[in-house]
Write an enzyme that holds these catalytic residues in place. Structure first.
Site, PDB file in Angstrom:
ATOM      1  N   ASP A  93      91.496  24.393 -45.313  1.00  0.00           N
ATOM      2  CA  ASP A  93      90.535  23.944 -46.314  1.00  0.00           C
ATOM      3  C   ASP A  93      91.230  22.926 -47.221  1.00  0.00           C
ATOM      4  O   ASP A  93      92.445  22.779 -47.196  1.00  0.00           O
ATOM      5  CB  ASP A  93      89.946  25.114 -47.096  1.00  0.00           C
ATOM      6  N   GLY A  96      89.922  22.278 -52.650  1.00  0.00           N
ATOM      7  CA  GLY A  96      88.922  22.073 -53.696  1.00  0.00           C
ATOM      8  C   GLY A  96      88.353  23.351 -54.263  1.00  0.00           C
ATOM      9  O   GLY A  96      88.231  23.506 -55.479  1.00  0.00           O
ATOM     10  N   PHE A  97      88.029  24.303 -53.390  1.00  0.00           N
ATOM     11  CA  PHE A  97      87.396  25.541 -53.859  1.00  0.00           C
ATOM     12  C   PHE A  97      88.327  26.320 -54.779  1.00  0.00           C
ATOM     13  O   PHE A  97      87.912  26.817 -55.828  1.00  0.00           O
ATOM     14  CB  PHE A  97      86.977  26.407 -52.665  1.00  0.00           C
ATOM     15  N   ASP A 147      86.236  18.286 -51.731  1.00  0.00           N
ATOM     16  CA  ASP A 147      84.923  18.312 -52.370  1.00  0.00           C
ATOM     17  C   ASP A 147      84.974  19.140 -53.642  1.00  0.00           C
ATOM     18  O   ASP A 147      85.965  19.804 -53.934  1.00  0.00           O
ATOM     19  CB  ASP A 147      83.868  18.887 -51.420  1.00  0.00           C
ATOM     20  N   GLN A 190      76.945  19.730 -49.552  1.00  0.00           N
ATOM     21  CA  GLN A 190      76.753  20.441 -50.806  1.00  0.00           C
ATOM     22  C   GLN A 190      75.295  20.297 -51.247  1.00  0.00           C
ATOM     23  O   GLN A 190      74.493  19.696 -50.559  1.00  0.00           O
ATOM     24  CB  GLN A 190      77.720  19.921 -51.879  1.00  0.00           C
ATOM     25  N   GLY A 217      79.346  25.564 -50.557  1.00  0.00           N
ATOM     26  CA  GLY A 217      78.621  25.939 -51.766  1.00  0.00           C
ATOM     27  C   GLY A 217      77.747  27.167 -51.628  1.00  0.00           C
ATOM     28  O   GLY A 217      76.876  27.404 -52.467  1.00  0.00           O
ATOM     29  N   ASP A 267      84.649  31.806 -41.678  1.00  0.00           N
ATOM     30  CA  ASP A 267      85.917  32.379 -42.143  1.00  0.00           C
ATOM     31  C   ASP A 267      85.615  33.275 -43.325  1.00  0.00           C
ATOM     32  O   ASP A 267      84.650  33.046 -44.057  1.00  0.00           O
ATOM     33  CB  ASP A 267      86.898  31.284 -42.585  1.00  0.00           C
ATOM     34  N   CYS A 305      86.024  52.143 -30.126  1.00  0.00           N
ATOM     35  CA  CYS A 305      86.845  50.972 -30.445  1.00  0.00           C
ATOM     36  C   CYS A 305      88.206  51.113 -29.764  1.00  0.00           C
ATOM     37  O   CYS A 305      88.792  52.196 -29.746  1.00  0.00           O
ATOM     38  CB  CYS A 305      87.012  50.857 -31.961  1.00  0.00           C
ATOM     39  N   CYS A 307      90.989  49.280 -30.574  1.00  0.00           N
ATOM     40  CA  CYS A 307      92.108  48.800 -31.399  1.00  0.00           C
ATOM     41  C   CYS A 307      93.139  49.925 -31.584  1.00  0.00           C
ATOM     42  O   CYS A 307      92.827  51.102 -31.374  1.00  0.00           O
ATOM     43  CB  CYS A 307      91.602  48.304 -32.751  1.00  0.00           C
ATOM     44  N   CYS A 310      92.128  52.978 -33.868  1.00  0.00           N
ATOM     45  CA  CYS A 310      91.156  53.907 -33.304  1.00  0.00           C
ATOM     46  C   CYS A 310      91.706  54.616 -32.057  1.00  0.00           C
ATOM     47  O   CYS A 310      91.341  55.755 -31.774  1.00  0.00           O
ATOM     48  CB  CYS A 310      89.868  53.176 -32.956  1.00  0.00           C
ATOM     49  N   HIS A 336      92.172  46.813 -37.165  1.00  0.00           N
ATOM     50  CA  HIS A 336      90.854  47.307 -36.745  1.00  0.00           C
ATOM     51  C   HIS A 336      89.745  46.344 -37.179  1.00  0.00           C
ATOM     52  O   HIS A 336      88.852  46.000 -36.391  1.00  0.00           O
ATOM     53  CB  HIS A 336      90.549  48.691 -37.335  1.00  0.00           C
TER      54      HIS A 336
END
Length: 376
Positions: A93, A96-97, A147, A190, A217, A267, A305, A307, A310, A336
């Site tokens: 990224d 900016g955020f 941005d 945006q 945004g 993400d 599951c 993983c 589990c 997990h």
């Protein structure tokens, strides 16, 4: 680089699509979830284990990496991929955020943002040009333009002013990025919750021309209904033949709803952050392993599951290590959660390819509605 950046859609089901984003560092199957490796690590995970969960791409954070250890240092050490031992695609990224969230520590101008580090108070100046330079030094495969993202709610005048600034910064980001075969630059739409501003932003970005387009945004406190309201039109304002990335989203049901509306990439820190706080995200919803109901429970978190958490450990053990503050608790639950997210993405991809997305989504919601298994 022998291979260029490209996007191919292999199947559609309604507005949802599945396909492949191809990069010189490897293919990204879409819809894709990108685990967040803020400071060159997905917290509590080894990179090879992140890959084992099914992740094709990670997200790195420009703001945090520029502060520590520094973009120039990472570049001198061989770039971010080598530095963090991840040889597949990385998206960064723009910073900016994070900078925008430093309201008390920053000064915003047409040029960029001057801010003080939250670590040691030293002063930085982040502009579109510097953001592009940092991301080039890191060597990320997908670069985000710089941005401004206003917090919601905000009035129309403030949202419009911010969107217009972001579009000017998008042009400067494009100019500074230059011609870099094999690397991609994404523009960021945006406009808050305002359909006309979103349309204007999408048109401005397409005029500039990007390799992919993000919907920015959102997931800033507006709630799921408002977010879905925007996603009912925003993806269709962006090019059909380019990847669409919804930034910072989200919970499993957010992702499923966004995929139905035509989004390709996601993400979120939720799976890793929840893992560190004793919360497991499962097919049946969230399970809080810190609750006393689990302390004598010999059953796995989710018997279906595969993983390590589990497959090899009981709820009683997971409860114990979290209460005791043992690091393995964060490791197991993060693994997990990331495994569950990647399993969900694979399920969505398969359902779209088979033309059975509606049935998959109905089953997803029905399973979640059942809730966790009854206590012993």
């Amino acid at each position: 680089m022998s291979k260029s950046f490209s996007f191919h859609i292999s199947a559609n089901d309604g507005r949802a699509r599945t396909g492949i984003v191809s990069t010189p560092k490897g293919d990204i199957r879409t819809p894709a979830f990108m685990p967040v490796g803020t400071a060159a690590t997905v917290k509590a995970m080894m990179p090879e284990n992140v890959r084992e969960t099914g992740a094709d791409i990670l997200l790195g954070n420009t703001y945090h990496l520029m502060l520590r250890p520094g973009a120039e240092r990472i570049h001198n050490l061989g770039g971010l991929h080598k530095f963090m031992n991840w040889d597949r695609p990385i998206l960064t990224d723009s910073g900016g955020f994070q900078v925008m969230s430093l309201t008390d520590l920053r000064k915003l101008t047409e040029e960029g943002v001057k801010f003080r580090s939250h670590i040691d108070g030293s002063e930085y100046n982040l502009t579109p040009e510097r953001s592009m330079e940092i991301q080039r030094l890191l060597g990320s495969d997908i670069v985000m333009c710089f941005d401004e993202c206003p917090a919601l709610p905000a009035d129309r005048a403030r949202i419009n002013e911010s969107m217009q600034l972001s579009m000017r910064w998008a042009q400067r980001s494009r100019d500074a990025f230059g011609d870099r075969p094999g690397y991609a630059l994404f523009g960021i739409q945006q406009g808050g919750l305002e359909q006309d501003f979103r349309e204007e932003s999408a048109e401005a970005l397409q005029k500039i021309g990007f390799d992919g387009y993000a919907i920015g945004g959102l997931a800033v406190g507006e709630g799921q209904d408002a977010m879905f309201g925007v996603l009912d039109y925003a993806p269709n304002q962006l090019p059909q033949d380019k990847p669409r990335y919804l930034m910072g989203v989200g919970k499993p049901d957010d992702i499923v709803g966004a995929v139905q509306r035509g989004v390709d990439m996601f993400d979120c820190v939720l799976p890793s952050r929840s893992g560190r706080t004793g919360q497991a995200l499962t097919r049946f919803g969230a399970v809080n392993l810190r609750n006393a109901r689990h302390k004598d429970d010999p059953r796995p978190l989710d018997e279906n599951c595969t993983c390590p958490a589990c497959s090899n450990y009981s709820r009683a053990y997971l409860h114990h290590v979290h209460k005791a503050g043992e690091i393995i608790g964060s490791m197991l639950l993060t693994w997990h959660n990331l495994h569950y997210y990647q399993e969900l993405m694979q399920g969505l991809r398969d359902a779209i390819a088979a033309g059975e997305l509606d049935a998959f989504v109905a089953q997803f919601h029905a399973t979640r509605a059942q809730g966790d298994i009854d206590p012993i």
